[in-house]
Design an enzyme around this catalytic site. Structure first.
Site, mmCIF file in Angstrom:
data_model
loop_
_atom_site.group_PDB
_atom_site.id
_atom_site.type_symbol
_atom_site.label_atom_id
_atom_site.label_comp_id
_atom_site.label_asym_id
_atom_site.label_seq_id
_atom_site.Cartn_x
_atom_site.Cartn_y
_atom_site.Cartn_z
ATOM 1 N N CYS A 145 0.787 -1.245 0.145
ATOM 2 C CA CYS A 145 -0.162 0.005 -0.116
ATOM 3 C C CYS A 145 0.937 1.222 -0.073
ATOM 4 O O CYS A 145 0.507 2.324 -0.460
ATOM 5 C CB CYS A 145 -1.027 0.039 1.119
ATOM 6 S SG CYS A 145 -0.259 -0.379 2.564
ATOM 7 N N HIS A 146 2.184 1.168 0.449
ATOM 8 C CA HIS A 146 3.044 2.575 0.418
ATOM 9 C C HIS A 146 3.279 2.668 -1.094
ATOM 10 O O HIS A 146 3.492 3.647 -1.483
ATOM 11 C CB HIS A 146 4.208 1.952 0.988
ATOM 12 C CG HIS A 146 5.248 0.689 0.323
ATOM 13 N ND1 HIS A 146 4.794 -0.546 0.779
ATOM 14 C CD2 HIS A 146 6.155 0.862 -0.598
ATOM 15 C CE1 HIS A 146 5.754 -1.322 0.113
ATOM 16 N NE2 HIS A 146 6.280 -0.440 -0.722
#
Length: 180
Positions: A145-146
């Site tokens: 998700c980064h």
């Protein structure tokens, strides 16, 4: 729940990570897993899995050996794609669809916008819902998700904190190394 959950806290370049696995695979990664965070995370995990806290066993071998090895290799710069079994129990519906697309379709060293990811799952107006899915990701780092950013180049939010997001993106060569 038909089997115990194994967990361990491992050190990383972004601080201690709590990893937990079921017989189906890695089920949870929690940032900043010092004692208070760890204890809350384990209580929450037991409740989410319908388990008694006693069914969560601290162990850094067995089910967790390969995720721990791969995370160490990732942080050393030698691993670009995780290949561990994932237990998707803690996410459902739209969130699961978005996270699976992220895991399969946004490779190491690349980023995607919230809106672009919404389009990829057939919901072009759901950029904010994608943001919520990222915030609810039970498997950060492994399900990256980064790598989801704002379309104007902003970092957006991140459950592990923006410095953690910057560090992960810098590791992957997407951003210059952050200054601390």
């Amino acid at each position: 729940m038909d089997s115990k959950v194994e967990w361990a806290v491992v050190e990383s370049d972004i601080g201690p990570l709590l990893l937990a696995a079921t017989d189906r695979g890695l089920v949870s990664v929690v940032f900043h897993a010092r004692e208070a965070v760890r204890d809350r995370a384990l209580d929450r995990l037991a409740a989410q899995l319908g388990a008694d806290r006693a069914e969560l066993t601290e162990r850094a071998s067995g089910r967790l050996a390969e995720p721990i090895r791969q995370l160490a290799e990732y942080f050393s710069g030698g691993l670009r794609e995780f290949d561990v079994a994932l237990d998707w129990t803690l996410t459902t519906g739209f969130n699961r669809q978005v996270l699976r697309e992220l895991a399969d379709g946004v490779p190491y060293g690349a980023v995607v916008g919230y809106g672009d990811l919404a389009k990829r799952v057939g919901q072009p107006g759901a950029a904010q819902a994608v943001g919520a899915a990222m915030g609810a990701n039970p498997l950060p780092v492994v399900v990256p998700c980064h790598r989801v950013v704002e379309s104007d180049g902003g970092l957006g939010g991140f459950g592990g904190g923006l410095e953690t997001k910057r560090t992960l993106l810098a590791l992957e060569g997407v951003l210059p190394q952050p200054l601390f």
